[in-house]
Design a protein around this motif. Structure first.
Motif, PDB file in Angstrom:
ATOM      1  N   TYR A   1      38.017  36.436  34.521  1.00 52.58           N
ATOM      2  CA  TYR A   1      37.576  35.894  35.967  1.00 52.58           C
ATOM      3  C   TYR A   1      37.046  37.164  36.389  1.00 52.58           C
ATOM      4  CZ  TYR A   1      40.414  31.994  34.359  1.00 52.58           C
ATOM      5  OH  TYR A   1      41.135  30.883  33.608  1.00 52.58           O
TER       6      TYR A   1
ATOM      7  N   TYR B   1      46.448  37.201  37.561  1.00 45.74           N
ATOM      8  CA  TYR B   1      46.825  36.110  36.799  1.00 45.74           C
ATOM      9  C   TYR B   1      48.241  36.242  36.565  1.00 45.74           C
ATOM     10  CZ  TYR B   1      47.034  32.448  33.114  1.00 45.74           C
ATOM     11  OH  TYR B   1      47.526  31.377  32.432  1.00 45.74           O
TER      12      TYR B   1
ATOM     13  N   LYS C   1      50.847  34.530  34.434  1.00 42.87           N
ATOM     14  CA  LYS C   1      50.807  33.647  33.179  1.00 42.87           C
ATOM     15  C   LYS C   1      51.714  32.554  32.987  1.00 42.87           C
ATOM     16  CE  LYS C   1      50.630  33.909  28.091  1.00 42.87           C
ATOM     17  NZ  LYS C   1      50.741  35.061  26.650  1.00 42.87           N
TER      18      LYS C   1
ATOM     19  N   LEU D   1      46.089  31.794  38.937  1.00 45.13           N
ATOM     20  CA  LEU D   1      45.352  32.902  39.252  1.00 45.13           C
ATOM     21  C   LEU D   1      45.220  32.981  40.717  1.00 45.13           C
ATOM     22  CD1 LEU D   1      43.141  35.042  38.104  1.00 45.13           C
ATOM     23  CD2 LEU D   1      41.317  33.591  39.220  1.00 45.13           C
TER      24      LEU D   1
ATOM     25  N   VAL E   1      44.940  27.123  36.732  1.00 47.55           N
ATOM     26  CA  VAL E   1      44.333  27.686  35.697  1.00 47.55           C
ATOM     27  C   VAL E   1      44.555  26.568  34.420  1.00 47.55           C
ATOM     28  CG1 VAL E   1      43.394  29.218  33.731  1.00 47.55           C
ATOM     29  CG2 VAL E   1      44.195  30.063  36.027  1.00 47.55           C
TER      30      VAL E   1
ATOM     31  N   VAL F   1      42.063  37.453  30.747  1.00 51.17           N
ATOM     32  CA  VAL F   1      43.119  36.604  30.285  1.00 51.17           C
ATOM     33  C   VAL F   1      43.074  36.062  28.767  1.00 51.17           C
ATOM     34  CG1 VAL F   1      44.412  34.538  30.741  1.00 51.17           C
ATOM     35  CG2 VAL F   1      43.528  35.758  32.704  1.00 51.17           C
TER      36      VAL F   1
END
Length: 369
Positions: A9, A54, A56, A61, A86, A367
C-alpha cells in the motif's frame, strides 16, 4: 483476481508538476522476492496520504490526510485520519470512516491491538476498525535553540514543540514520542484511558529527535532514534517496569567523507536480524545501515545512493522491509518511483532489483496475507 500473499500500500502526495496519477493510495500485488509488482487498485482520497498503518486483527488500513490546515475558516478540507476495510481476498480498499485531526499536518501512525487505540493522536476504535473518536490529547511545550542551523522554517525549526512520531513498544505498555522541536523523547504509560507520563529524556540541544524504531525481541528492550537536526542515530534501553530510558550510543548517520548538510528521517530495525538498523538520509541521499553490538553500540556498515533530494521535504522519506526481511521498498519521492532492494540478512547489504514509476510517493506499507 487471485491475490499473492504480499501486497504494498503506497501513500502519495498530490502534485501539479508530473503527468502521473494524483495523490492517494496505490495497491500493488508483490512477487515473493519483491522484484515484480502488479497494480490492483488506486484511490484518489485522501490526497495527501503521508503515512499508513495496517491493523491485521481488524483488517483495516489507516491513512493520514496530511493537510496543512485544521479546517477552520474558508480554507480547504481539514487534516484527518481515514480507516479503510481491507478485502482479504483481493487486497482492495473500501472506505469506512474518518475523523478530523485536532491539528494540521498529521505525520505518523501507530496502533495498539491490546488497547484498540490509534496513535499519533490517540483515537479509540470500534470493534469493526472504524475510528470511534478522539480519546486523549497531550499538548507538548518547550522549544529548542531558536534560531538554529537547520534550513527548515527559515532557521526556526525548533521555535516550538513538534511531536514528529509516536511509537508503541513491543509490550504494548509504553508509547515513545519524539519531539524534534524541544529535543525531548517522552515515554508514556498506555495502559489506561489516557496517556500517563512515565519518563522524559532530554536530548542534547539542537539534535531534533524525529523517528523511533523498537527492537521487537531484544532483552533488555532497545530502541533507536534518528536525530534529524544533528544528523545522528541514537540507541536506548528502556526499563520494562518504570519506562525510564538509558542512552547507549550516538553516532553520525552519514559516512565520514560526507560534509554537506544532512537530515535523517525514517529508521527501521531489520525484522529477522535485529542487530541491523537502517536509516534514510536526506542530503547524503542514502539508505545507510548500522550494526548493533552487545552493548547497544552502533557502527556504520554501508549505504546505497538514492535520487538527489531537492530539500528535506522533497526527498526519499520512508522505507519498509518485507515481513521476511529479504527485500526492502523505498519511497523515492524526487525520482517519482518506488525502489526495490534485495537484502543480505547477514551483513545488511542492499542490491537494487527493481524500480516502478509512481508520482510523489511518501510512504510504503507491506502487508502479508
Amino acid at each position: 483476481m487471485q491475490l499473492s500473499n504480499l501486497v504494498a500500500y503506497i501513500g502519495t502526495y498530490s502534485s501539479t508538476t508530473t503527468s502521473f496519477l494524483p495523490g492517494g493510495v496505490h495497491v500493488w500485488s508483490l512477487s515473493a522476492d519483491g522484484r515484480n509488482a502488479t497494480p490492483i487498485q488506486f484511490i484518489e482520497k485522501p490526497s495527501e496520504a503521508g503515512y499508513l498503518f495496517y491493523a491485521k486483527n481488524l483488517s483495516t488500513l489507516y491513512v493520514v490526510d496530511e493537510k496543512k490546515t485544521d479546517g477552520r475558516g474558508p480554507v480547504s478540507a481539514p487534516a484527518s485520519v481515514h480507516a479503510f476495510d481491507v478485502n482479504l481476498t483481493t487486497a482492495e480498499l473500501t472506505w469506512k470512516n474518518s475523523q478530523i485531526s485536532p491539528g494540521a499536518n498529521p505525520t505518523f501512525l501507530d496502533y495498539s491491538a491490546k488497547h484498540n487505540a490509534l496513535f499519533i493522536i490517540q483515537y479509540s476504535l470500534a470493534n469493526d476498525g472504524t475510528i470511534a473518536g478522539l480519546q486523549d490529547v497531550v499538548v507538548l511545550d518547550g522549544h529548542g535553540p531558536d534560531p538554529n542551523g537547520s534550513p527548515q522554517s527559515g532557521g526556526h525549526a525548533q521555535a516550538s514543540a513538534h511531536a514528529h512520531s509516536a511509537s508503541v513498544d513491543p509490550s504494548d505498555s509504553f508509547l515513545a514520542v519524539a519531539d524534534k522541536g524541544a529535543d525531548r523523547i517522552y515515554i508514556y504509560h498506555v495502559d489506561g484511558e489516557t496517556l500517563e507520563p512515565a519518563y522524559v529524556f532530554n536530548a542534547t540541544a539542537g539534535t531534533g529527535p524525529r523517528h523511533v524504531a523498537w527492537s521487537q525481541k531484544s532483552d533488555p528492550t532497545w530502541f533507536f532514534v534518528t536525530y534529524e537536526l544533528s544528523s545522528e542515530v541514537a540507541s536506548f534501553q528502556i526499563d520494562p517496569e518504570t519506562g525510564s530510558v538509558t542512552l547507549l550510543d550516538v553516532v553520525s548517520s552519514v559516512g565520514t567523507n560526507f560534509s554537506r548538510y544532512n537530515e535523517p528521517a525514517d529508521i527501521q530495525v531489520h525484522p529477522t536480524n535485529e542487530r541491523l538498523v537502517y536509516v534514510n538520509n536526506r542530503g547524503e541521499d542514502t539508505i545507510a545501515w548500522f550494526n548493533v553490538d552487545d552493548a547497544g553500540k552502533l557502527s556504520l556498515l554501508g549505504s546505497v545512493m538514492l535520487t538527489q533530494s531537492l530539500n528535506a521535504g522533497v526527498a526519499a522519506r520512508s522505507f519498509r522491509f518485507s515481513p521476511a526481511g529479504d527485500f526492502l521498498l523505498v519511497a523515492d519521492r524526487p525520482e517519482n518511483a518506488i525502489r526495490a532492494y534485495s537484502v543480505d540478512q547477514g551483513n545488511g547489504n542492499l542490491e537494487q532489483v527493481a524500480t516502478w514509476a509512481v508520482s510523489e510517493p511518501a510512504f510504503v506499507c507491506i502487508v502479508e496475507f
